[in-house]
Design an enzyme around this catalytic site. Structure first.
Site, PDB file in Angstrom:
ATOM      1  N   LYS A  11     -47.840 -30.659 -12.531  1.00  0.00           N
ATOM      2  CA  LYS A  11     -47.828 -31.984 -13.156  1.00  0.00           C
ATOM      3  C   LYS A  11     -49.073 -32.190 -14.029  1.00  0.00           C
ATOM      4  CE  LYS A  11     -44.903 -34.057  -9.545  1.00  0.00           C
ATOM      5  NZ  LYS A  11     -44.860 -35.007  -8.417  1.00  0.00           N
ATOM      6  N   TYR A  51     -35.727 -37.520 -12.822  1.00  0.00           N
ATOM      7  CA  TYR A  51     -36.028 -38.444 -11.730  1.00  0.00           C
ATOM      8  C   TYR A  51     -34.961 -39.530 -11.535  1.00  0.00           C
ATOM      9  CZ  TYR A  51     -40.592 -36.270 -10.972  1.00  0.00           C
ATOM     10  OH  TYR A  51     -41.596 -35.382 -10.656  1.00  0.00           O
ATOM     11  N   PHE A  59     -41.962 -46.746  -6.774  1.00  0.00           N
ATOM     12  CA  PHE A  59     -42.861 -45.820  -7.468  1.00  0.00           C
ATOM     13  C   PHE A  59     -42.242 -45.232  -8.739  1.00  0.00           C
ATOM     14  CE2 PHE A  59     -40.616 -43.360  -4.155  1.00  0.00           C
ATOM     15  CZ  PHE A  59     -40.127 -42.281  -4.866  1.00  0.00           C
ATOM     16  N   ASN A 114     -49.663 -35.897  -7.079  1.00  0.00           N
ATOM     17  CA  ASN A 114     -49.710 -34.841  -6.056  1.00  0.00           C
ATOM     18  C   ASN A 114     -49.582 -33.438  -6.642  1.00  0.00           C
ATOM     19  OD1 ASN A 114     -47.042 -34.970  -6.701  1.00  0.00           O
ATOM     20  ND2 ASN A 114     -46.329 -35.634  -4.689  1.00  0.00           N
ATOM     21  N   HIS A 117     -44.505 -30.381  -8.569  1.00  0.00           N
ATOM     22  CA  HIS A 117     -43.139 -30.699  -8.159  1.00  0.00           C
ATOM     23  C   HIS A 117     -42.447 -29.394  -7.804  1.00  0.00           C
ATOM     24  CE1 HIS A 117     -38.985 -32.098  -8.317  1.00  0.00           C
ATOM     25  NE2 HIS A 117     -38.754 -30.975  -8.967  1.00  0.00           N
ATOM     26  N   GLU A 128     -32.417 -28.827 -12.134  1.00  0.00           N
ATOM     27  CA  GLU A 128     -33.726 -28.949 -12.798  1.00  0.00           C
ATOM     28  C   GLU A 128     -34.000 -27.760 -13.723  1.00  0.00           C
ATOM     29  OE1 GLU A 128     -36.317 -29.711  -9.452  1.00  0.00           O
ATOM     30  OE2 GLU A 128     -35.304 -31.621  -9.059  1.00  0.00           O
TER      31      GLU A 128
HETATM   32  P1  IDP Z   1     -41.209 -34.608  -3.596  1.00  0.00           P
HETATM   33  O1  IDP Z   1     -41.967 -34.424  -4.914  1.00  0.00           O
HETATM   34  O2  IDP Z   1     -42.016 -34.164  -2.417  1.00  0.00           O
HETATM   35  O3  IDP Z   1     -39.837 -33.990  -3.642  1.00  0.00           O
HETATM   36  P2  IDP Z   1     -39.895 -37.181  -3.948  1.00  0.00           P
HETATM   37  O4  IDP Z   1     -39.550 -38.110  -2.841  1.00  0.00           O
HETATM   38  O5  IDP Z   1     -38.785 -36.435  -4.618  1.00  0.00           O
HETATM   39  O6  IDP Z   1     -41.016 -36.182  -3.395  1.00  0.00           O
HETATM   40  O7  IDP Z   1     -40.686 -38.054  -5.031  1.00  0.00           O
HETATM   41  C1  IDP Z   1     -40.908 -37.579  -6.347  1.00  0.00           C
HETATM   42  C2  IDP Z   1     -42.324 -37.891  -6.755  1.00  0.00           C
HETATM   43  O8  IDP Z   1     -42.513 -39.312  -6.793  1.00  0.00           O
HETATM   44  C3  IDP Z   1     -43.398 -37.420  -5.762  1.00  0.00           C
HETATM   45  O9  IDP Z   1     -43.741 -36.060  -5.913  1.00  0.00           O
HETATM   46  C4  IDP Z   1     -44.548 -38.328  -6.091  1.00  0.00           C
HETATM   47  O10 IDP Z   1     -45.188 -37.938  -7.317  1.00  0.00           O
HETATM   48  C5  IDP Z   1     -43.809 -39.643  -6.325  1.00  0.00           C
HETATM   49  N1  IDP Z   1     -43.691 -40.428  -5.081  1.00  0.00           N
HETATM   50  C6  IDP Z   1     -42.846 -40.218  -4.056  1.00  0.00           C
HETATM   51  N2  IDP Z   1     -42.957 -41.119  -3.076  1.00  0.00           N
HETATM   52  C7  IDP Z   1     -43.929 -41.950  -3.485  1.00  0.00           C
HETATM   53  C8  IDP Z   1     -44.527 -43.109  -2.911  1.00  0.00           C
HETATM   54  O11 IDP Z   1     -44.173 -43.560  -1.795  1.00  0.00           O
HETATM   55  N3  IDP Z   1     -45.503 -43.709  -3.643  1.00  0.00           N
HETATM   56  C9  IDP Z   1     -45.901 -43.240  -4.856  1.00  0.00           C
HETATM   57  N4  IDP Z   1     -45.371 -42.150  -5.440  1.00  0.00           N
HETATM   58  C10 IDP Z   1     -44.387 -41.505  -4.764  1.00  0.00           C
HETATM   59 MG    MG Z   2     -38.187 -34.467  -4.853  1.00  0.00          MG
END
Ligand code: IDP
Ligand code: MG
Length: 152
Positions: A11, A51, A59, A114, A117, A128
């Site tokens: 990212k 997304y 979020f 984070n 992805h 994807e």
């Molecule tokens: P993942 O990346 O571990 O698969 P997902 O639930 O698919 O997690 O969420 C996609 C992205 O959205 C996450 O990687 C993170 O950047 C963001 N995200 C997910 N949950 C939260 C949250 O509770 N607060 C803020 N950002 C979130």
């Molecule tokens: Mg995901």
């Protein structure tokens, strides 16, 4: 050994922090093959397709803004059981919950920012890869180390 392909994206914060080499090194260290890779800027169209499942979540808007905030590296990683293995290496969504030693635990602190992805299922990996790669951008080539790793 049956190979599987998964999709990963370093990212914008991962690129800005100079972590592209270090993160990809982890996949190479495990003998995983880079089958496709490029540096791109995620457009609003790409981001909304990628997304789609998160539309309406609190979020979603920050996530859309974040993912378009600078160049990202997208890659296709090939290995046996690649989807699950890469998710394990990436760690839990919230770096605070991620196991010690995972990519998110090592380099991230924030649940949105984070660093990386990774596709979470065969359907999302296929979808994807299709969103971010055109035919011809994913290469079929032998990785010689696989002969040594997966023989017998
Ligand atoms: P993942 O990346 O571990 O698969 P997902 O639930 O698919 O997690 O969420 C996609 C992205 O959205 C996450 O990687 C993170 O950047 C963001 N995200 C997910 N949950 C939260 C949250 O509770 N607060 C803020 N950002 C979130
Ligand atoms: Mg995901």
């Amino acid at each position: 050994m049956e190979m599987e392909r998964t999709f990963v994206m370093i990212k914008p914060d991962g690129v800005q922090r100079g972590l592209v080499g270090k993160i990809l090194q982890r996949f190479e260290d495990r003998g995983m093959k880079i089958a496709g890779m490029k540096l791109i800027h995620v457009t609003v169209d790409l981001a909304s397709t990628h997304y789609e499942e998160h539309v309406g979540k609190p979020f979603y808007e920050p996530l859309m803004k974040y993912i378009q905030s600078g160049p990202v590296v997208v890659a296709v990683i090939e290995a046996p059981d690649a989807i699950e293995q890469v998710r394990k290496m990436v760690g839990a969504t919230d770096p605070a919950d991620a196991d010690v030693g995972t990519i998110r635990h090592t380099w991230a602190q924030d649940v949105t920012r984070n660093r990386i992805h990774a596709a979470d299922s065969p359907a999302s990996a296929e979808g994807e890869i299709g969103i971010y790669f055109k035919e011809g951008e994913i290469l079929d080539y032998p990785l010689s180390v696989h002969d040594w790793m997966f023989r017998d």
